[in-house]
Design an enzyme around this catalytic site. Structure first.
Site, mmCIF file in Angstrom:
data_model
loop_
_atom_site.group_PDB
_atom_site.id
_atom_site.type_symbol
_atom_site.label_atom_id
_atom_site.label_comp_id
_atom_site.label_asym_id
_atom_site.label_seq_id
_atom_site.Cartn_x
_atom_site.Cartn_y
_atom_site.Cartn_z
ATOM 1 N N GLY A 46 11.390 -6.867 27.662
ATOM 2 C CA GLY A 46 10.556 -5.828 27.571
ATOM 3 C C GLY A 46 11.232 -4.747 27.411
ATOM 4 O O GLY A 46 12.351 -4.493 27.725
ATOM 5 N N GLN A 51 12.348 4.468 28.860
ATOM 6 C CA GLN A 51 13.671 4.046 28.913
ATOM 7 C C GLN A 51 14.710 4.537 27.957
ATOM 8 O O GLN A 51 15.692 4.489 27.739
ATOM 9 C CB GLN A 51 13.627 2.703 28.930
ATOM 10 C CG GLN A 51 13.049 1.856 30.197
ATOM 11 C CD GLN A 51 13.227 0.468 30.177
ATOM 12 O OE1 GLN A 51 12.577 -0.086 29.470
ATOM 13 N NE2 GLN A 51 14.266 -0.027 30.855
ATOM 14 N N CYS A 92 16.082 -5.025 35.373
ATOM 15 C CA CYS A 92 15.549 -4.024 34.283
ATOM 16 C C CYS A 92 16.899 -3.013 33.596
ATOM 17 O O CYS A 92 18.071 -3.248 34.012
ATOM 18 C CB CYS A 92 15.078 -2.688 35.435
ATOM 19 S SG CYS A 92 14.185 -1.389 34.566
ATOM 20 N N LEU A 93 16.430 -3.126 32.246
ATOM 21 C CA LEU A 93 17.630 -2.601 31.466
ATOM 22 C C LEU A 93 18.148 -1.380 32.018
ATOM 23 O O LEU A 93 19.216 -0.816 31.639
ATOM 24 C CB LEU A 93 17.394 -2.585 30.024
ATOM 25 C CG LEU A 93 17.093 -3.863 29.650
ATOM 26 C CD1 LEU A 93 16.506 -3.795 28.193
ATOM 27 C CD2 LEU A 93 18.344 -4.827 29.491
ATOM 28 N N HIS A 134 5.782 -4.457 35.025
ATOM 29 C CA HIS A 134 6.916 -3.844 35.121
ATOM 30 C C HIS A 134 7.085 -2.534 33.945
ATOM 31 O O HIS A 134 7.533 -1.461 34.341
ATOM 32 C CB HIS A 134 7.946 -4.855 34.835
ATOM 33 C CG HIS A 134 9.400 -4.202 34.756
ATOM 34 N ND1 HIS A 134 10.480 -4.759 35.751
ATOM 35 C CD2 HIS A 134 9.950 -3.509 33.970
ATOM 36 C CE1 HIS A 134 11.568 -4.003 35.359
ATOM 37 N NE2 HIS A 134 11.289 -3.258 34.138
ATOM 38 N N GLU A 135 6.455 -3.007 32.704
ATOM 39 C CA GLU A 135 6.481 -2.019 31.612
ATOM 40 C C GLU A 135 5.816 -0.640 31.978
ATOM 41 O O GLU A 135 6.075 0.353 31.624
ATOM 42 C CB GLU A 135 6.391 -2.606 30.539
ATOM 43 C CG GLU A 135 7.260 -3.504 29.918
ATOM 44 C CD GLU A 135 8.728 -3.242 30.151
ATOM 45 O OE1 GLU A 135 9.165 -2.128 30.234
ATOM 46 O OE2 GLU A 135 9.581 -4.171 30.211
ATOM 47 N N HIS A 138 7.077 1.812 34.157
ATOM 48 C CA HIS A 138 8.006 2.767 33.531
ATOM 49 C C HIS A 138 7.287 4.082 32.936
ATOM 50 O O HIS A 138 7.708 5.193 33.020
ATOM 51 C CB HIS A 138 8.722 1.870 32.334
ATOM 52 C CG HIS A 138 9.830 1.406 32.853
ATOM 53 N ND1 HIS A 138 11.039 1.819 33.441
ATOM 54 C CD2 HIS A 138 10.145 -0.067 32.514
ATOM 55 C CE1 HIS A 138 12.060 1.116 33.609
ATOM 56 N NE2 HIS A 138 11.597 -0.210 33.069
#
Ligand code: GNR
Ligand code: NI
Length: 185
Positions: A46, A51, A92-93, A134-135, A138
């Site tokens: 994702g 991000q 997480c990236l 999660h997204e 963000h």
């Protein structure tokens, strides 16, 4: 197509609250494509526009085993469809190399638009439900480390700040070595 740089914790830009996408244009679709390419390249399941320093409510997700089910969610919202909570070890990236358990709703109702402005309204569970929550965090400036203890979060912050300093030094050294090689050529 383009790979986009991913912001990393504790970058304050990750704390911005994203605004709704107004008109869905070719620019919106291009951003979604670039985000999918960036996500697959990472690799990740994702990626939220926040991000990549675009503070609009757009996320891309692909939780399929084969990485052949790209989903674009514009102005997404969700609500729980159950009180049941499940824990999942998240990464997480924007918090590279750190993983920890986060408790979230196990089933949610997702509402969003796709890249063509078509309405998406579906039940999500399992990894898809984890990823959506999660997204969407963000887009609201929230990261999975915010659910951890202050001690764990601070430890992660210090380690990533050191990594960023080391990366910076390496980049400077590389640039100097390159410049020197050029003068000797
Ligand atoms: O690639 C990712 N894997 C992942 C694993 C467990 C829970 C959430 C995620 S999302 C993450 C990519 C990312 O940082 N998205 O914002
Ligand atoms: Ni993330």
């Amino acid at each position: 197509m383009a790979l986009l740089p991913i912001l990393e914790f504790p970058d304050p830009r990750l704390r911005k609250v994203a605004v709704n996408v107004g008109q869905i244009t070719d620019d919106t679709r291009q951003l979604a494509k670039d985000m999918l390419e960036t996500m697959y390249n990472a690799p990740g399941i994702g990626l939220a526009a926040s991000q990549v320093n675009v503070h609009q409510r757009l996320v891309v997700i692909d939780v399929s085993d084969d990485g052949d089910d790209p989903r674009v969610l514009i102005n997404p919202t969700w609500e729980p469809s159950t009180e049941e909570i499940q824990s999942y070890q998240e990464g997480c990236l924007s918090v590279p190399e750190f993983y920890d358990d986060v408790a979230r709703y196990s089933k949610i109702q997702l509402s969003a638009l796709d890249e063509n402005g078509e309405i998406i309204f579906e039940q999500a569970e399992g990894l898809f439900a984890v990823c959506i929550q999660h997204e969407l965090d963000h887009l609201n400036g929230k990261l999975f480390v915010d659910y951890l203890s202050r001690l764990k979060r601070e430890r992660i912050r210090k380690k990533l700040e050191k990594k960023h300093r080391d990366d910076e030094k390496d980049a400077l050294y590389e640039a100097k070595a390159k410049a020197q090689a050029a003068t000797q050529a």
